[in-house]
Design a protein around this motif. Structure first.
Motif, PDB file in Angstrom:
ATOM      1  N   PHE A 244       3.205  -6.262  -0.421  1.00 35.10           N
ATOM      2  CA  PHE A 244       3.581  -4.947  -0.930  1.00 35.10           C
ATOM      3  C   PHE A 244       4.981  -4.604  -0.438  1.00 35.10           C
ATOM      4  O   PHE A 244       5.361  -4.955   0.685  1.00 35.10           O
ATOM      5  CB  PHE A 244       2.598  -3.867  -0.458  1.00 35.10           C
ATOM      6  N   THR A 245       5.735  -3.928  -1.286  1.00 36.96           N
ATOM      7  CA  THR A 245       7.066  -3.471  -0.883  1.00 36.96           C
ATOM      8  C   THR A 245       6.929  -2.253   0.025  1.00 36.96           C
ATOM      9  O   THR A 245       5.844  -1.708   0.216  1.00 36.96           O
ATOM     10  CB  THR A 245       7.896  -3.072  -2.120  1.00 36.96           C
ATOM     11  N   ASP A 246       8.063  -1.798   0.547  1.00 39.32           N
ATOM     12  CA  ASP A 246       8.070  -0.582   1.377  1.00 39.32           C
ATOM     13  C   ASP A 246       7.643   0.637   0.579  1.00 39.32           C
ATOM     14  O   ASP A 246       7.276   1.664   1.147  1.00 39.32           O
ATOM     15  CB  ASP A 246       9.471  -0.339   1.957  1.00 39.32           C
ATOM     16  N   TYR A 247       7.708   0.553  -0.742  1.00 36.78           N
ATOM     17  CA  TYR A 247       7.338   1.674  -1.595  1.00 36.78           C
ATOM     18  C   TYR A 247       5.877   1.600  -2.031  1.00 36.78           C
ATOM     19  O   TYR A 247       5.439   2.377  -2.876  1.00 36.78           O
ATOM     20  CB  TYR A 247       8.242   1.705  -2.834  1.00 36.78           C
ATOM     21  N   GLY A 248       5.114   0.640  -1.473  1.00 43.34           N
ATOM     22  CA  GLY A 248       3.705   0.523  -1.812  1.00 43.34           C
ATOM     23  C   GLY A 248       3.443  -0.192  -3.121  1.00 43.34           C
ATOM     24  O   GLY A 248       2.324  -0.168  -3.639  1.00 43.34           O
ATOM     25  N   MET A 249       4.459  -0.840  -3.682  1.00 45.88           N
ATOM     26  CA  MET A 249       4.298  -1.560  -4.946  1.00 45.88           C
ATOM     27  C   MET A 249       3.984  -3.030  -4.665  1.00 45.88           C
ATOM     28  O   MET A 249       4.589  -3.640  -3.770  1.00 45.88           O
ATOM     29  CB  MET A 249       5.590  -1.491  -5.778  1.00 45.88           C
ATOM     30  N   PRO A 371       4.347  16.313 -10.391  1.00 44.11           N
ATOM     31  CA  PRO A 371       3.450  15.402  -9.666  1.00 44.11           C
ATOM     32  C   PRO A 371       3.882  13.948  -9.840  1.00 44.11           C
ATOM     33  O   PRO A 371       3.994  13.458 -10.962  1.00 44.11           O
ATOM     34  CB  PRO A 371       2.081  15.657 -10.315  1.00 44.11           C
ATOM     35  N   LEU A 372       4.143  13.281  -8.725  1.00 40.56           N
ATOM     36  CA  LEU A 372       4.542  11.877  -8.742  1.00 40.56           C
ATOM     37  C   LEU A 372       3.793  11.135  -7.643  1.00 40.56           C
ATOM     38  O   LEU A 372       3.443  11.720  -6.619  1.00 40.56           O
ATOM     39  CB  LEU A 372       6.051  11.735  -8.497  1.00 40.56           C
ATOM     40  N   PRO A 373       3.530   9.835  -7.833  1.00 41.80           N
ATOM     41  CA  PRO A 373       2.918   9.068  -6.742  1.00 41.80           C
ATOM     42  C   PRO A 373       3.899   8.903  -5.590  1.00 41.80           C
ATOM     43  O   PRO A 373       5.110   9.115  -5.749  1.00 41.80           O
ATOM     44  CB  PRO A 373       2.612   7.711  -7.418  1.00 41.80           C
ATOM     45  N   ASP A 374       3.377   8.521  -4.441  1.00 44.32           N
ATOM     46  CA  ASP A 374       4.220   8.280  -3.277  1.00 44.32           C
ATOM     47  C   ASP A 374       4.949   6.957  -3.482  1.00 44.32           C
ATOM     48  O   ASP A 374       4.329   5.899  -3.501  1.00 44.32           O
ATOM     49  CB  ASP A 374       3.360   8.242  -2.008  1.00 44.32           C
ATOM     50  N   LEU A 375       6.258   7.000  -3.613  1.00 43.81           N
ATOM     51  CA  LEU A 375       7.072   5.809  -3.841  1.00 43.81           C
ATOM     52  C   LEU A 375       7.995   5.558  -2.654  1.00 43.81           C
ATOM     53  O   LEU A 375       9.156   5.217  -2.801  1.00 43.81           O
ATOM     54  CB  LEU A 375       7.879   5.964  -5.131  1.00 43.81           C
ATOM     55  N   GLY A 376       7.440   5.782  -1.479  1.00 44.72           N
ATOM     56  CA  GLY A 376       8.191   5.504  -0.268  1.00 44.72           C
ATOM     57  C   GLY A 376       9.285   6.513   0.029  1.00 44.72           C
ATOM     58  O   GLY A 376      10.222   6.229   0.762  1.00 44.72           O
ATOM     59  N   MET A 395       9.799   1.591 -10.513  1.00 43.00           N
ATOM     60  CA  MET A 395       8.608   1.676  -9.661  1.00 43.00           C
ATOM     61  C   MET A 395       7.479   2.431 -10.348  1.00 43.00           C
ATOM     62  O   MET A 395       6.303   2.146 -10.114  1.00 43.00           O
ATOM     63  CB  MET A 395       8.970   2.320  -8.324  1.00 43.00           C
ATOM     64  N   LEU A 396       7.816   3.380 -11.216  1.00 45.89           N
ATOM     65  CA  LEU A 396       6.772   4.069 -11.981  1.00 45.89           C
ATOM     66  C   LEU A 396       6.107   3.117 -12.972  1.00 45.89           C
ATOM     67  O   LEU A 396       4.886   3.148 -13.152  1.00 45.89           O
ATOM     68  CB  LEU A 396       7.360   5.272 -12.715  1.00 45.89           C
TER      69      LEU A 396
END
Length: 525
Positions: A244-249, A371-376, A395-396
Motif C-alpha cells: 500500500f502507498t502512503d495514501y492507503g492505495m 466528503p472524500l476518503p482519506d488520501l493521506g 487516487m480517487l
C-alpha cells in the motif's frame, strides 16, 4: 499432498477470470467463483459458459450484490466457501483470491509449501491493541450499526452514524469474542473452514453483530479463526503479497515487476494490472511449470519504501512525482459536470449515481466539506487539492477501483477544466445551463459578500446586471475553450432534448439518460 480450493471473488473482466480459472485448475486444484451480482448478467453467463465443462470449477447457488465495506463481501465469501466444501471433498486448503491476484510461484512449490506445516495462514491482530488501522475510525466500526454503503450512500451512512452517536445508541461486542483484524486474503485448512461454517450456523447472534459492522471482511474470519483454532496452529501472515502507498492505495504491479514478484516469500500477489498482459502470461505459465526453483529475497517492501519515501524520481532534487506524472491514465474516463448552481449539479449527480452506480464526487475543488476518503492528507485542504489536482483524481480512481469517475466543477475553475481536458484520459464535459432569477442573483451577491441584509434595493438593482453578465461570461469562456467533448443541457429544454447529451456524456442508453433528465425539480432553486 495439499489440494487447494481457491475462493475467487470478482466483479469484472470475464475473459481474465476464465483464463485465471483455467490456469489454476490445469494442475488439479479447484475453484469456487463468486461473480458480483451487480455485474452484468451477460458477463456472468460468459464465465459459466466458458467453464461449463471444467469439473474443478463450481459457482455458489446464489450471487450476492457486493459493496465495499459491507457485510455482503463476507456473505459472498461464505457462499463460495460452502459451495467449495460441498463440491470438493478432497480439498485440504481453501485460499481466498480476487480477480486481480495471480500466482508468483508454481503450483508444485505452493503444494509443497502448504504440506510443510499444518497451520492456517491468516493475518489476525488484536483489534484494539495493534496499529493495523493507521487512520480513521476504530471502535466506531464495531459499536455503531452501519446499514448503508459509505461509497454509494455517503449521506445516509454518515447521517445514521451521527444520529446513533448523538443518541448514545452504542452496542456491546459479544462477550466471548476478542475482535481481531487483518487482511482478507487468507489460506485456511479444511478443518478450520468446517469449524467456521459450523460456528456460523450455531451463533446467529455473532453473524448479526458482524453484519452491521463496517468493513467486516477485515474482522469476521480473523476473529472466528482465533476463537476456534489453537494459537500454535495459526501463522499470523497472509500468503498473498500486496503493498500500500502512503495514501492507503494498493500498489499495482506491471510487466517489469516479474523478477521482483518471484523474489517475494509469498504464493500469490495482488494487484496485477489488467493491462500487464505480458506479466499475466508469464505468471500463468509459471504456475503450471515443474522443477522451478525460487530464491526469496524479500526485498519488495523495503525497496518500495526506499523509492517512495523520497517522493522524487531519479534524483534527490528532482521534481515531485505529482509534478512530472501528469496523466490520469489513458484508459480512464473523467466526466466533469460544470454548473454555477451547485445544488442543481449535486441533484443531478446524485440521480446519476442512483441510476448508473458510477462514483460521483461533488465540488471537491470548491467546498472543503465535500466528503472524500482519506488520501493521506492530500484531500485535507482546498489548497492541496488544487496544487496536486491530478494526483488527487488519480487516487480517487484507484480508491473507487473504477475507470469512470464523475466530478463537479464551478465554471470559474476554467484553469482546472483546461488542465484535465489536456490529459491523455478521456475527458468529457457537461455544462448545465441554468436560468438566473433576480432572487437567486440577490442570494449570490450575499454569498459573495457583495450585499447584505441592509443593502438598499436600488443598489441591488444596479448590482444584479453585473453579476448576471459575469455568469454569462464564464459560460462564454467555456465555449471559447473549444473543448473536444463539450456537451450541454439547458433548464429551458425538455427532458427528451436533454436526454441526448446526457446519454453521450455518460455513455448510457437513451432511456436511462431520459430517466435522469426527468429528475423531479432538477433545476429548482
Amino acid at each position: 499432498m495439499a489440494k487447494i480450493a481457491f475462493i475467487l471473488l470478482c466483479h469484472k473482466d470475464p475473459e481474465a477470470i476464465v483464463k485465471q480459472a483455467q490456469s489454476l485448475t490445469a494442475v488439479g486444484d479447484c475453484l469456487a467463483i463468486h461473480f458480483d451480482a451487480r455485474a452484468p448478467a451477460a458477463a456472468y453467463r460468459q464465465i459459466r459458459s466458458a467453464l461449463a465443462d471444467n469439473p474443478n470449477v463450481v459457482f455458489p447457488k446464489k450471487r450476492v450484490r457486493c459493496g465495499w465495506g459491507e457485510w455482503s463481501l463476507v456473505q459472498a465469501t461464505l457462499s463460495a466457501v460452502e459451495a467449495a466444501v460441498e463440491a470438493f471433498p478432497r480439498a485440504t486448503h481453501f485460499y481466498m483470491l480476487s480477480g486481480d491476484c495471480m500466482a508468483i510461484k508454481s503450483a508444485e512449490y505452493a503444494h509443497e509449501f502448504l504440506d510443510r506445516r499444518d497451520v492456517d495462514y491468516i493475518e489476525s491482530f488484536d483489534y484494539f491493541k495493534s496499529d493495523w488501522i493507521k487512520t480513521g475510525w476504530k471502535e466506531e466500526r464495531l459499536i455503531y450499526r452501519h446499514w448503508f454503503n459509505e461509497r454509494t450512500a455517503k449521506a445516509a451512512f454518515y447521517a445514521m452514524f451521527e444520529a446513533q452517536k448523538r443518541l448514545g445508541l452504542t452496542r456491546k461486542i459479544p462477550d466471548d469474542l476478542d475482535i481481531m483484524i487483518g487482511s482478507q486474503w487468507w489460506c485456511l485448512r479444511r478443518c478450520t473452514v468446517e469449524r467456521v461454517l459450523g460456528f456460523v450456523r450455531r451463533r446467529r447472534d455473532v453473524v448479526r453483530f458482524f453484519a452491521s459492522t463496517w468493513i467486516p471482511d477485515e474482522t469476521f474470519f480473523q476473529t472466528l479463526v482465533r476463537h476456534l483454532v489453537p494459537e500454535p496452529e495459526i501463522e499470523g501472515r497472509a500468503l498473498t503479497f500486496l503493498l500500500f502507498t502512503d495514501y492507503g492505495m494498493p500498489v499495482v504491479f506491471h510487466n517489469d515487476h516479474y523478477d521482483l514478484l518471484l523474489g517475494q516469500d509469498f504464493l500469490f500477489a495482488r494487484k496485477i494490472s489488467p493491462h500487464a498482459t505480458e506479466l499475466r502470461r508469464r505468471l500463468g505459465v509459471l504456475y503450471s511449470s515443474e522443477g522451478a526453483r525460487f530464491r526469496d529475497s524479500g526485498e519488495g517492501r523495503t525497496l518500495f519504501e526506499f523509492l517512495t519515501a523520497k517522493g522524487r524520481i531519479g534524483h534527490r532534487f528532482a521534481p515531485r512525482f505529482w509534478e512530472t506524472e501528469s496523466s490520469l491514465g489513458r484508459e480512464r474516463a473523467l466526466m466533469i459536470v460544470v454548473c454555477r448552481k451547485w445544488h442543481v449539479a449535486k441533484r443531478l449527480v446524485e440521480r446519476i449515481r442512483q441510476v448508473t452506480n458510477l462514483p460521483c464526487i461533488d465540488y471537491l475543488f470548491n467546498e472543503e466539506a465535500t466528503p472524500l476518503p482519506d488520501l493521506g492528507g492530500l484531500q485535507s485542504t482546498l489548497g492541496k487539492r488544487h496544487r496536486h489536482r491530478r494526483a488527487l483524481v488519480r487516487m480517487l480512481f484507484d480508491y473507487y477501483e473504477t475507470d469512470r469517475l464523475i466530478v463537479c466543477l464551478d465554471p470559474a475553475n476554467l484553469d482546472l477544466l483546461e488542465d484535465f481536458c489536456r490529459d491523455r484520459a478521456q475527458t468529457r464535459v457537461l455544462e448545465v445551463e441554468c436560468e438566473f432569477a433576480d432572487s437567486y442573483l440577490v442570494g449570490q451577491a450575499m454569498r459573495m459578500g457583495l450585499a447584505g441584509d441592509r443593502t438598499p434595493p436600488e443598489t441591488l438593482r444596479r448590482l444584479l446586471p453585473t453579476i448576471r453578465n459575469d455568469m454569462m461570461h464564464e459560460s462564454d469562456r467555456i465555449r471559447d475553450g473549444a473543448f473536444d467533448n463539450l456537451l450541454r443541457i439547458r433548464e429551458g429544454d425538455t427532458p427528451d432534448v436533454n436526454a441526448d447529451p446526457l446519454a453521450r456524456f455518460l455513455g448510457v442508453p437513451h432511456d436511462k439518460a431520459r430517466e435522469i433528465a426527468e429528475t423531479h425539480h432538477l433545476f429548482a432553486d
